[in-house]
Scaffold this active site. Structure first.
Site, PDB file in Angstrom:
ATOM      1  CG  PHE A  48      -9.760  -9.473  11.217  1.00  0.00           C
ATOM      2  CD1 PHE A  48      -8.505  -9.874  11.677  1.00  0.00           C
ATOM      3  CD2 PHE A  48     -10.013  -9.524   9.854  1.00  0.00           C
ATOM      4  CE1 PHE A  48      -7.544 -10.325  10.807  1.00  0.00           C
ATOM      5  CE2 PHE A  48      -9.051  -9.984   8.969  1.00  0.00           C
ATOM      6  CZ  PHE A  48      -7.804 -10.382   9.447  1.00  0.00           C
ATOM      7  CD  GLN A  49      -7.366  -7.190   7.401  1.00  0.00           C
ATOM      8  OE1 GLN A  49      -8.253  -6.905   6.609  1.00  0.00           O
ATOM      9  NE2 GLN A  49      -6.217  -7.742   7.015  1.00  0.00           N
ATOM     10  CD  GLU A  60      -1.792  -2.370   1.623  1.00  0.00           C
ATOM     11  OE1 GLU A  60      -0.604  -2.621   1.939  1.00  0.00           O
ATOM     12  OE2 GLU A  60      -2.711  -3.197   1.759  1.00  0.00           O
ATOM     13  CG  MET A  99      23.110  11.642   2.719  1.00  0.00           C
ATOM     14  SD  MET A  99      24.337  12.654   1.847  1.00  0.00           S
ATOM     15  CE  MET A  99      23.403  13.205   0.422  1.00  0.00           C
ATOM     16  CE  LYS A 119     -17.160  -6.307   3.343  1.00  0.00           C
ATOM     17  NZ  LYS A 119     -16.582  -7.608   3.727  1.00  0.00           N
TER      18      LYS A 119
END
Lengths: 168, 594
Positions: free
Chosen positions: B123-124, B61, B491, B173
Site C-alpha cells: 500500500f502506497q 506535495e 500564451m 519506515k
C-alpha cells in the site's frame, strides 16, 4: 566535419552501488545517445568499485557531451575515452553454437581452428565454440559459420584497457 | 538549536527518525515544507516531541517542493521537503523536475514502505528512487540504519555543491523506527563528488585578452551568477562597469546586474528586448557567465550569433558545447571566475578599444530607439503591461520578492518589473511549471516574513495550486497573488493565433471562479480591478492589508506578448508588434518547436 559519426570506447569507474547502472543507462536513453555495447563488473571488491566499458557512437560534440554527462553522475569516479587517449586493447568473448553433420561439421571445426576458437561443448550434431578477440574478428567468424549451421550466438560486449604502464 | 530539551540523552538511544531531525538541525535547516502520511509517521512523531525544525504544512506535495524552491532561491540556503511514500513522492516529481531544470538546491525526504515490503506492491508503495532518478541530481534509498546520518549529510553536500539541484533521500519506515547511530556533518567528506570551482589561470589570461580586444562585445549572463551568491552579482556589475560593455541577462539571471544600470540592455531571448537580441546576433565577442544557451535564448541555432567568438563560464562541464560550440570554455564558479577576471584585468592594466566600443554603442542606441516594449495604452481597458508598470512603480521602494506562474504574465513580469538585486525574482524558467508561483511566494514569505512577496499570476496557472491559499492563511503569510485575468491561457492563445491560424482550441476557460469570493472563502482578502483607473487603488490596498490577498486584475483579453522571436527564427527576425506578425508566417521548421 563536425557531423561525422565516430565510435568511441569509454572506460568508466563507478561505485558499485544499487542503481548505478540504471543511472548510466537512463542517461543514454533520456538524452538519446547510442549504446553499442556495455559491460560492467566489479573490479575492486575492497573499495566497491565497478568498471563499465561502453562503446558508443555520435558526432564529436555528442561524444564530448556523453563524457561530461557521465562524469557529473555522483557515483562516477573516472571517465576515460580510450579511443582518444592513445592505444588500447579491446577484446570480446563469444559463445557460438553451430549445428550440422558431415562436411559442414568438419568445415566448421577447421575454420574454428584457424580462428583459434575452442569447442567447449560437443554433441554428435553440434558444437559450442568459445572465442576471444576483437569484435571484427568475432563478426568474421560468425559470418563464416552462418552457412555451416549457425543457430545461436552469445557475446559479452567489449572490454578494453589502455596499453602501457599507466592505470585508469 | 541542536540541544533541544526533549532530545535524547545520548546518541546511542536515538531512533532513525530522531537521527533524521538532528541531521537536519546540524545542517542548519530551520524550515521543512511537508505533508504527513503513513510512511513518515515516525518522523512526524519525533518532530512532535522535539523542536529541531519548523514544519510548514502545505496542501499538496508539489507545492511543498515549489515552496522549498522559493525559500531556497530567496535565501541561498537548501530547501527541505518531507513527504510520504507513493502518492506523496509522485506528487513531488513535478517540483523536483522544476528544481533540476532551474538548478535549485533541494533535499526531499520521502517515506517508503518498510524494507521487507519493498517490491511487493505494498500500500502506497512506489519505486521512488526509480521514478526520481531522471529528475534529481542524485537520489538515495537508505536500507541500513547505520548509513542514515551520513546519507542525509551527503545529500546536503550534493544538493548545494557545484551546480545545485534536488536530491531525494528515500526512507523506509523500519529505518525510521530502528536504533541508528548519529554522526555529525563535519565527519562527512564525499568520496567522488567534488566539483571544480576555481578556473584555470591560462583560460583567465586568454579571456581577458579576448575581452579587451573585442569590437562588438556583449555580456550574456544567467542563473549561474545568482546561484554563486550575492557577491558574484556585485563582481559581475563591477566587471561590466570596468569594461563599459553592454550586458544582457537571461530570465533566470534578472537582478544580477541592476535593471537601472545604463549598460543593461534588458532580457535576452524569445521575449527579450529588441536591442538585446540584435546585439546578441551582431556581437563579435559573447561573454557568457552562468547561462546555458537555452533554446529560448538562442532561437535558430544555425543563425545564432554567427560572427562571434564565445567565452562560456559554467560550473557544469556538461553545459559547455552542449548546444553551441564555444571558443573558450572556463569551468568554475561564476563568482570565482569573475574575481579572477577582474584581478587579471587590473594586473594587465587592460584597455578596451574605445573607438570600436563607441561605434557599437551608437548601433545599440539605434536599436534601443525602437522602444520595443511599447504598447497601445488604453483609458477603458486595463492593459496587462500597464498593470505591471503600476505594480512596479508602487512597490519598488519595498524591494519586493516576486514569483510568477507560467505564460504571458510571466514574460510581461520579466519585461516590466525591474530587478535591482538578485534573489528577488523566482520564476519557473526551465520546466515552465504552471502552479509554481503561489507556493514559491509562500516559501519566500516564510524566509522573509516582514517583506512584500508577490506572485504575479495568470487566472489559468493560479488554479493549478490555488489550494495553497489555505497554507498562506494558516501561517498568516501576507502573500499577494496578482492575477492578470484575461480568461485565456494567454500564451497558448498567442501561439494558436500566430502559428495555428487562429484556431483557439481549448485555450478559453468558460468557467472561472470569482477570485474575490475565492480569496474570501479561503480566509484571505480579494480585490478586483476592472478599469485602468482602479489599478493604483487596488495595488495600494493590496500592500496595506497584512493578510493573504488575491487581486483579480481584469485585463485586455486579446493582448499578445511582444517583442517575440517566433520559434525557428533568428534573433534578427523579431516580431515587434501585431503589425509585424501578419507579414511573417512561421516556417515549417519552427512549427515543430515548442
Amino acid at each position: 566535419m563536425a557531423d561525422k559519426i565516430e565510435t568511441h570506447t569509454l572506460s568508466v569507474l563507478v561505485d558499485n552501488e544499487p542503481g548505478v547502472l540504471a543511472r548510466v543507462i537512463g542517461l543514454f536513453s533520456g538524452r538519446g545517445y547510442n549504446i553499442e555495447s556495455l559491460v560492467v563488473a566489479e573490479v575492486d571488491a575492497s573499495r566497491h568499485l565497478s568498471r563499465i566499458t561502453l562503446v558508443t557512437s555520435g558526432t564529436p560534440m555528442v561524444i564530448e557531451q556523453i563524457k561530461a554527462q557521465l562524469d557529473r553522475l555522483v557515483p562516477v569516479h573516472t571517465v576515460r575515452d580510450l579511443t582518444t587517449e592513445g592505444a588500447h586493447v579491446a577484446r570480446e568473448m563469444a559463445l557460438i553454437k553451430v549445428v550440422g553433420t558431415g562436411d559442414k561439421r568438419v568445415e566448421s571445426l577447421r575454420i574454428a581452428d584457424i580462428f583459434r576458437a575452442r569447442a567447449v561443448d560437443s554433441t554428435i550434431e553440434s558444437f559450442v565454440f568459445e572465442m576471444t578477440g576483437s569484435p571484427e574478428k568475432i563478426d568474421a567468424f560468425v559470418n563464416l559459420m552462418r552457412p555451416l549451421g549457425l543457430v545461436d550466438v552469445s557475446r559479452t560486449g567489449v572490454v578494453a584497457i589502455s596499453r602501457g604502464a599507466k592505470g585508469i | 538549536m541542536t540541544t533541544a530539551t526533549q532530545a535524547p540523552a545520548t546518541a546511542a538511544e536515538m531512533t532513525g527518525a530522531e537521527v533524521i531531525l538532528k541531521a537536519l538541525a546540524d545542517q542548519g535547516v530551520e524550515v521543512v515544507f511537508g505533508y504527513p502520511g503513513g510512511a513518515v509517521l515516525p518522523i512526524y512523531d519525533a518532530m512532535f516531541k522535539s523542536n529541531y525544525v519548523r514544519h510548514i504544512l502545505v496542501r499538496h506535495e508539489q507545492a511543498a517542493v515549489h515552496a522549498a524552491e522559493g525559500y531556497a532561491r530567496s535565501t541561498g540556503k537548501v530547501g527541505v521537503v518531507l513527504v510520504t511514500s507513493g502518492p506523496g513522492a509522485t506528487n513531488a516529481v513535478t517540483g523536483l523536475t522544476d528544481a533540476l531544470m532551474d538548478s535549485v538546491p533541494i533535499v526531499c525526504l520521502t517515506g517508503q514502505v518498510p524494507t521487507h515490503l519493498i517490491g511487493n506492491d505494498a500500500f502506497q508503495e512506489a519505486d521512488t528512487t526509480g521514478i526520481t532518478r531522471p529528475c534529481t541530481k542524485h537520489n538515495y534509498l537508505v536500507k541500513d540504519a547505520d548509513t542514515l546520518a551520513r546519507t542525509i549529510h551527503e545529500a546536503f553536500h550534493v544538493a548545494k555543491a557545484g551546480r545545485p539541484g534536488p536530491v531525494v533521500v528515500d526512507l523506509p519506515k523500519d529505518i525510521q523506527l530502528a536504533k541508528a547511530p548519529y554522526v555529525g556533518p563535519e565527519a562527512i567528506e564525499h568520496r567522488t563528488y567534488r566539483p571544480k570551482r576555481t578556473p584555470d589561470a591560462a583560460a583567465i589570461e586568454k579571456a581577458v585578452e579576448l575581452i579587451s580586444k573585442a569590437k562588438r562585445p556583449l555580456f550574456y549572463c544567467g542563473g549561474g551568477v545568482v546561484n554563486s551568491g550575492p557577491r558574484a552579482s556585485e563582481l559581475l556589475t563591477e566587471f561590466v562597469r570596468m569594461t563599459g560593455y553592454p550586458v544582457t541577462l537571461t530570465l533566470m539571471g534578472l537582478g544580477t546586474v541592476p535593471a537601472s544600470e545604463p549598460l543593461f540592455l534588458g532580457m535576452v531571448g524569445m521575449h527579450g528586448t529588441y536591442e538585446s537580441n540584435m546585439a546578441m546576433h551582431d556581437c563579435d565577442l559573447m561573454i557568457n557567465v552562468g547561462a546555458r544557451f537555452d533554446d529560448r535564448v538562442t532561437g535558430k541555432l544555425a543563425a545564432f550569433a554567427p560572427n562571434s567568438k564565445k567565452i562560456h563560464v559554467d560550473i557544469d562541464p556538461s553545459s559547455i558545447n552542449k548546444n553551441v560550440r564555444v571558443d573558450l570554455p572556463i569551468v568554475g564558479d561564476a563568482g570565482e571566475v569573475l574575481a579572477a577576471l577582474i584581478a587579471q584585468w587590473k594586473k594587465k592594466k587592460a584597455k578596451v578599444d574605445g573607438a570600436a566600443l563607441a561605434k557599437w554603442w551608437d548601433q545599440i542606441e539605434k536599436w534601443q530607439a525602437r522602444d520595443c516594449l511599447r504598447y497601445k495604452a488604453s483609458k477603458t481597458i486595463i492593459k496587462p503591461q500597464y498593470a505591471l508598470q503600476r505594480l512596479h512603480a508602487l512597490t519598488k521602494n519595498l524591494d519586493p520578492y516576486i514569483t510568477t506562474e507560467v505564460g504571458q504574465h510571466q514574460m510581461w513580469a520579466a519585461q516590466f518589473l525591474k530587478f535591482e538585486r538578485p534573489m528577488h525574482w523566482m520564476t519557473s524558467g526551465g520546466l515552465g511549471t504552471m502552479g509554481y508561483g503561489l507556493p514559491a511566494a509562500i516559501g519566500a514569505q516564510i524566509a522573509h516574513p516582514d517583506r512584500l512577496c508577490i506572485d504575479v499570476a495568470g487566472e489559468a496557472s493560479i488554479l493549478m495550486n490555488i489550494q495553497e491559499m489555505s497554507t498562506a492563511v494558516q501561517y498568516r503569510l501576507p502573500v499577494k497573488v496578482f492575477i492578470l485575468n484575461n480568461q485565456w491561457m494567454g500564451m497558448v492563445r498567442q501561439w494558436q493565433e500566430l502559428i495555428h491560424g487562429g484556431r483557439y482550441s481549448e485555450s478559453y476557460t468558460e468557467a472561472l471562479p470569482d477570485f474575490v469570493k475565492l480569496a474570501d472563502a479561503f480566509g484571505g482578502v480579494g480585490f478586483r480591478a476592472a478599469k485602468p483607473s482602479e489599478v493604483d487603488d487596488v495595488i495600494k490596498e493590496m500592500i496595506k492589508v497584512k493578510r493573504p490577498v488575491i487581486v483579480d486584475c481584469c485585463v485586455d483579453q486579446k493582448e499578445n506578448c511582444f517583442p517575440m522571436i517566433p520559434s525557428g527564427a533568428a534573433h534578427n527576425e523579431m516580431l515587434l508588434g501585431p503589425e509585424d506578425q501578419a507579414q511573417k508566417p512561421t516556417s515549417e521548421e519552427g512549427m515543430v518547436l515548442v
